[in-house]
Design a protein around this motif. Structure first.
Motif, PDB file in Angstrom:
ATOM      1  N   VAL A  17       0.863  -1.175   0.000  1.00  0.00           N
ATOM      2  CA  VAL A  17       0.000   0.000   0.000  1.00  0.00           C
ATOM      3  C   VAL A  17       0.898   1.223   0.000  1.00  0.00           C
ATOM      4  O   VAL A  17       1.797   1.340   0.828  1.00  0.00           O
ATOM      5  N   ALA A  18       0.657   2.126  -0.946  1.00  0.00           N
ATOM      6  CA  ALA A  18       1.460   3.342  -1.051  1.00  0.00           C
ATOM      7  C   ALA A  18       0.525   4.538  -1.199  1.00  0.00           C
ATOM      8  O   ALA A  18      -0.635   4.401  -1.599  1.00  0.00           O
ATOM      9  N   HIS A  19       1.037   5.666  -0.875  1.00  0.00           N
ATOM     10  CA  HIS A  19       0.259   6.899  -1.017  1.00  0.00           C
ATOM     11  C   HIS A  19       0.001   7.151  -2.502  1.00  0.00           C
ATOM     12  O   HIS A  19       0.905   7.019  -3.332  1.00  0.00           O
ATOM     13  N   PRO A  20      -1.210   7.538  -2.871  1.00  0.00           N
ATOM     14  CA  PRO A  20      -1.518   7.728  -4.293  1.00  0.00           C
ATOM     15  C   PRO A  20      -0.752   8.869  -4.963  1.00  0.00           C
ATOM     16  O   PRO A  20      -0.636   8.899  -6.194  1.00  0.00           O
ATOM     17  N   ASP A  21      -0.211   9.786  -4.171  1.00  0.00           N
ATOM     18  CA  ASP A  21       0.520  10.913  -4.752  1.00  0.00           C
ATOM     19  C   ASP A  21       2.003  10.631  -4.980  1.00  0.00           C
ATOM     20  O   ASP A  21       2.735  11.529  -5.402  1.00  0.00           O
ATOM     21  N   LEU A  22       2.449   9.407  -4.701  1.00  0.00           N
ATOM     22  CA  LEU A  22       3.858   9.078  -4.938  1.00  0.00           C
ATOM     23  C   LEU A  22       4.173   9.184  -6.422  1.00  0.00           C
ATOM     24  O   LEU A  22       3.381   8.740  -7.268  1.00  0.00           O
ATOM     25  N   PRO A  23       5.346   9.734  -6.748  1.00  0.00           N
ATOM     26  CA  PRO A  23       5.689   9.872  -8.170  1.00  0.00           C
ATOM     27  C   PRO A  23       6.124   8.552  -8.817  1.00  0.00           C
ATOM     28  O   PRO A  23       6.156   8.445 -10.037  1.00  0.00           O
ATOM     29  N   GLN A  24       6.428   7.531  -8.030  1.00  0.00           N
ATOM     30  CA  GLN A  24       6.901   6.262  -8.574  1.00  0.00           C
ATOM     31  C   GLN A  24       5.729   5.456  -9.151  1.00  0.00           C
ATOM     32  O   GLN A  24       4.601   5.533  -8.679  1.00  0.00           O
ATOM     33  N   THR A  25       6.084   4.630 -10.134  1.00  0.00           N
ATOM     34  CA  THR A  25       5.090   3.705 -10.693  1.00  0.00           C
ATOM     35  C   THR A  25       4.961   2.505  -9.761  1.00  0.00           C
ATOM     36  O   THR A  25       5.772   2.318  -8.836  1.00  0.00           O
ATOM     37  N   ALA A  26       3.969   1.672 -10.016  1.00  0.00           N
ATOM     38  CA  ALA A  26       3.776   0.465  -9.207  1.00  0.00           C
ATOM     39  C   ALA A  26       5.009  -0.437  -9.296  1.00  0.00           C
ATOM     40  O   ALA A  26       5.438  -1.017  -8.303  1.00  0.00           O
ATOM     41  N   GLU A  27       5.607  -0.524 -10.498  1.00  0.00           N
ATOM     42  CA  GLU A  27       6.811  -1.351 -10.675  1.00  0.00           C
ATOM     43  C   GLU A  27       7.968  -0.804  -9.845  1.00  0.00           C
ATOM     44  O   GLU A  27       8.736  -1.570  -9.263  1.00  0.00           O
ATOM     45  N   ASP A  28       8.089   0.525  -9.783  1.00  0.00           N
ATOM     46  CA  ASP A  28       9.152   1.145  -8.989  1.00  0.00           C
ATOM     47  C   ASP A  28       8.962   0.848  -7.505  1.00  0.00           C
ATOM     48  O   ASP A  28       9.928   0.576  -6.783  1.00  0.00           O
ATOM     49  N   VAL A  29       7.726   0.908  -7.046  1.00  0.00           N
ATOM     50  CA  VAL A  29       7.433   0.638  -5.629  1.00  0.00           C
ATOM     51  C   VAL A  29       7.776  -0.813  -5.291  1.00  0.00           C
ATOM     52  O   VAL A  29       8.380  -1.098  -4.250  1.00  0.00           O
ATOM     53  N   VAL A  30       7.421  -1.735  -6.182  1.00  0.00           N
ATOM     54  CA  VAL A  30       7.761  -3.146  -5.959  1.00  0.00           C
ATOM     55  C   VAL A  30       9.280  -3.316  -5.948  1.00  0.00           C
ATOM     56  O   VAL A  30       9.827  -4.038  -5.110  1.00  0.00           O
ATOM     57  N   GLY A  31       9.980  -2.637  -6.850  1.00  0.00           N
ATOM     58  CA  GLY A  31      11.445  -2.698  -6.870  1.00  0.00           C
ATOM     59  C   GLY A  31      12.057  -2.181  -5.580  1.00  0.00           C
ATOM     60  O   GLY A  31      12.998  -2.777  -5.040  1.00  0.00           O
ATOM     61  N   LEU A  32      11.510  -1.088  -5.057  1.00  0.00           N
ATOM     62  CA  LEU A  32      11.995  -0.549  -3.776  1.00  0.00           C
ATOM     63  C   LEU A  32      11.755  -1.535  -2.642  1.00  0.00           C
ATOM     64  O   LEU A  32      12.594  -1.707  -1.757  1.00  0.00           O
ATOM     65  N   TYR A  33      10.609  -2.189  -2.667  1.00  0.00           N
ATOM     66  CA  TYR A  33      10.298  -3.181  -1.635  1.00  0.00           C
ATOM     67  C   TYR A  33      11.295  -4.340  -1.681  1.00  0.00           C
ATOM     68  O   TYR A  33      11.788  -4.790  -0.660  1.00  0.00           O
ATOM     69  N   ARG A  34      11.610  -4.770  -2.875  1.00  0.00           N
ATOM     70  CA  ARG A  34      12.564  -5.882  -3.014  1.00  0.00           C
ATOM     71  C   ARG A  34      13.974  -5.462  -2.615  1.00  0.00           C
ATOM     72  O   ARG A  34      14.737  -6.261  -2.092  1.00  0.00           O
ATOM     73  N   GLN A  35      14.338  -4.201  -2.858  1.00  0.00           N
ATOM     74  CA  GLN A  35      15.649  -3.703  -2.422  1.00  0.00           C
ATOM     75  C   GLN A  35      15.747  -3.709  -0.899  1.00  0.00           C
ATOM     76  O   GLN A  35      16.812  -3.931  -0.347  1.00  0.00           O
ATOM     77  N   LYS A  36      14.635  -3.472  -0.242  1.00  0.00           N
ATOM     78  CA  LYS A  36      14.594  -3.511   1.223  1.00  0.00           C
ATOM     79  C   LYS A  36      15.043  -4.887   1.727  1.00  0.00           C
ATOM     80  O   LYS A  36      15.808  -4.997   2.695  1.00  0.00           O
ATOM     81  N   ASP A  37      14.610  -5.917   1.030  1.00  0.00           N
ATOM     82  CA  ASP A  37      15.001  -7.272   1.401  1.00  0.00           C
ATOM     83  C   ASP A  37      16.516  -7.445   1.283  1.00  0.00           C
ATOM     84  O   ASP A  37      17.153  -8.064   2.132  1.00  0.00           O
TER      85      ASP A  37
END
Length: 155
Positions: A17-37
């Motif tokens: 779940v991300a804020h709708p005003d984030l400038p990143q695309t859904a793919e970018d958000v998933v990539g950031l989540y995976r980088q967290k791992d």
């Protein structure tokens, strides 16, 4: 059984779940989540593989130095893993650390005031194979290792 099937229906799925005003695309958000791992695994490596015990620092320079050493240790571990992937050895950096832990550089003095002499342990065949794979040929010959060391003053 019906309740179990309802629950298992979403097993293995993650909802981000991300804020709708984030400038990143859904793919970018998933990539950031995976980088967290990846970052979490790196911290686990720093704590486990490097085996640094907890240190309690009270000044900023000491904290910075400790973090720098941890990051250098992680870089070393990653570099060794990368070199091993391109070698014939089927091993990991962690296994190499365990195998190489008996390699030592000893300093000997015969009497107070005498010139210190450095003596390196003779590497085993397994240790030699690791050093060759890591392109550290100069560390295979104990005399060459000792020759590169400048004796320091011993109190």
């Amino acid at each position: 059984e019906e309740e179990w099937r309802r629950r298992i229906r979403y097993a293995g799925f993650v909802l981000l779940v991300a804020h709708p005003d984030l400038p990143q695309t859904a793919e970018d958000v998933v990539g950031l989540y995976r980088q967290k791992d990846t970052v979490e695994k790196d911290f686990q490596t720093i704590k486990d593989t490097v085996k640094l015990r907890p240190l309690y620092h009270h000044t900023d320079p000491k904290v910075r130095a400790h973090v720098t050493l941890c990051m250098l240790a992680l870089l070393l571990e990653r570099t060794i893993d990368r070199r091993l992937k391109h070698s014939r050895l089927q091993t990991t950096a962690v296994a190499c650390f365990e195998e190489l832990q008996t390699c030592h550089l000893n300093i000997l003095t015969s009497y107070p005031g005498s010139k210190p002499v450095y003596v390196a342990t003779e590497p085993t065949q397994e240790q030699r194979a690791i050093l060759r794979s890591l392109r550290m040929l100069e560390l295979i010959d104990p005399e060459e290792v000792a020759g590169h060391i400048q004796p320091r003053r011993i109190p």
